[in-house]
Design an enzyme around this catalytic site. Structure first.
Site, PDB file in Angstrom:
ATOM      1  N   HIS A 183      70.174  -8.562  25.068  1.00 21.61           N
ATOM      2  CA  HIS A 183      71.012  -8.470  23.870  1.00 21.61           C
ATOM      3  C   HIS A 183      72.307  -7.716  24.174  1.00 21.61           C
ATOM      4  O   HIS A 183      73.320  -7.896  23.487  1.00 21.61           O
ATOM      5  CB  HIS A 183      70.276  -7.757  22.740  1.00 21.61           C
ATOM      6  N   ASP A 255      68.455 -19.208  24.169  1.00 21.53           N
ATOM      7  CA  ASP A 255      68.352 -17.999  23.363  1.00 21.53           C
ATOM      8  C   ASP A 255      69.668 -17.854  22.599  1.00 21.53           C
ATOM      9  O   ASP A 255      70.619 -18.631  22.809  1.00 21.53           O
ATOM     10  CB  ASP A 255      68.084 -16.790  24.267  1.00 21.53           C
TER      11      ASP A 255
END
Length: 379
Positions: A183, A255
């Site tokens: 992230h 993702d």
């Protein structure tokens, strides 16, 4: 020009608020969106979530939209009580019981499907070989033993999909031995190819054999396969390993393309084009800026027009989307043995929100709480 009208099938988009926004509706009209993905920011009540699913359904131009969610259990759960709050996946790994995993998957599928969710980005198939892993540790991983992850992961997939909700195993080629959270930055995984084949790929092979609907890539740099590009953008990883070595011919999701592992290194359009060229079929655009989402889809169109991205690659991705959706749309309604309610799979043409009293009878009920209780014994 035909692919212009369908290019949105290559994306699931995020948005703000408790209802489908005019901007999402506009994207769907212009590009024929593949679907939407909901987060905590979109959840106020079960009935309101079902209304979003219904409104998203109305945006379809013939191919139904996915309504997606990350509902793994534990700390990654976008919808909570009054739905059953599930313990983390590691409890299933410790139990080692395919029966318990299957009952969990079936209960999860029922609660998600009556809210209108048609795809769950679960299970996590990463083999946790690094206890200090900042993103997969904390209960998300089923186990550090690849055979356990394979058995339990496949049991979850079979049960979830028998309940009409597509499963998406993640994060290929394996996020279990990372020390960086994708992230925020790009993890580096420096194992040799034989290590991936012996450990990380084992659960993915198992869910492919179990008929999983989709597989998600991880934003990882794996020099054994590609020294330059993250796995999501790597032809050597997606086409070479996932499709070539493992023989996967189904849907490949990225993702979230807003994660810093990719977004800090590539423009939104550049990353999207590279991911599709690498062999990914669907972009997760989980941010909430419709201008960026439109820019990405227009950028993919322009890349095809400039012959930077083969039209055949886009056509194949759209065809896989259609095939996966048709598979779940063809599932037949069933009768819940406890409540007697007719359960219609969320992509079926007859799906519609249940009456509030019927919906509340099916979520968080005693039978599901008992399964969650069994799982908690292994915390």
């Amino acid at each position: 020009m035909a692919f212009h009208r369908e290019i949105g099938q290559l994306a699931l988009v995020g948005f703000d608020g408790y209802s489908v926004t005019p901007e999402v509706a506009s994207l769907a009209r212009q590009f024929d969106l593949g679907g939407v993905i909901l987060f905590k920011r979109n959840v106020e009540s079960p009935e309101q979530v079902a209304e979003i699913a219904w409104r998203a359904r109305e945006l379809s131009r013939g191919v139904p939209l996915w309504v997606g969610v990350d509902q793994e259990g534990g700390r990654v759960a976008r919808v909570r009580a009054p739905l059953t709050e599930w313990p983390p996946a590691e409890t299933l790994g410790r139990a080692g019981s395919e029966d318990l995993a299957g009952r969990f998957g079936a209960a999860l599928a029922l609660e998600l499907s009556v809210l209108g969710f048609s795809i769950d980005f679960a299970p996590v198939l990463d083999v946790l070989t690094n206890p200090a892993n900042p993103v997969i540790n904390g209960g998300r991983a089923i186990s550090g033993d690849p055979e356990v992850v394979a058995r339990i992961g496949a049991a979850i997939v079979r049960a979830l999909q028998a309940g009409g909700v597509a499963a998406c195993g993640k994060h290929f080629p394996g996020h279990g031995d990372t020390s960086v959270d994708s992230h925020f930055d790009l993890p580096l995984v420096e194992h040799p190819p034989d290590r991936f084949h012996a450990i990380d790929f084992v659960p993915f092979r198992a869910v492919i054999e179990a008929g999983v609907a989709a597989i998600m890539t991880g934003h990882l740099l794996v020099p054994a396969f590609d020294e330059e590009r993250p796995a999501t953008l790597s032809h050597a990883v997606v086409e070479g390993q996932l499709r070539g070595e493992l023989g996967w011919d189904g849907l490949v999701f990225t993702d979230d393309m807003n994660m810093k592992a990719v977004a800090a290194r590539f423009t939104p359009v550049g990353a999207a084009v590279a991911a599709i060229a690498a062999g990914c079929d669907v972009l997760l655009l989980c941010g909430t800026d419709p201008a960026v989402q439109a820019e990405v889809l227009e950028g993919v169109i322009h890349a095809v027009e400039r012959e930077e991205l083969p039209l055949k690659r886009v056509e194949d991705a759209i065809a896989r989307q259609r095939a996966a959706k048709a598979r779940f749309a063809a599932m037949k309604p069933s009768v819940d043995p406890v409540s007697g309610e007719v359960i219609v799979p969320p992509l079926h043409r007859d799906w519609r929100p249940l009456r509030p009293e019927s919906l509340r009878r099916l979520i968080g009920r005693d039978e599901h709480q008992a399964i969650a209780g069994e799982m908690r014994e292994y915390l």
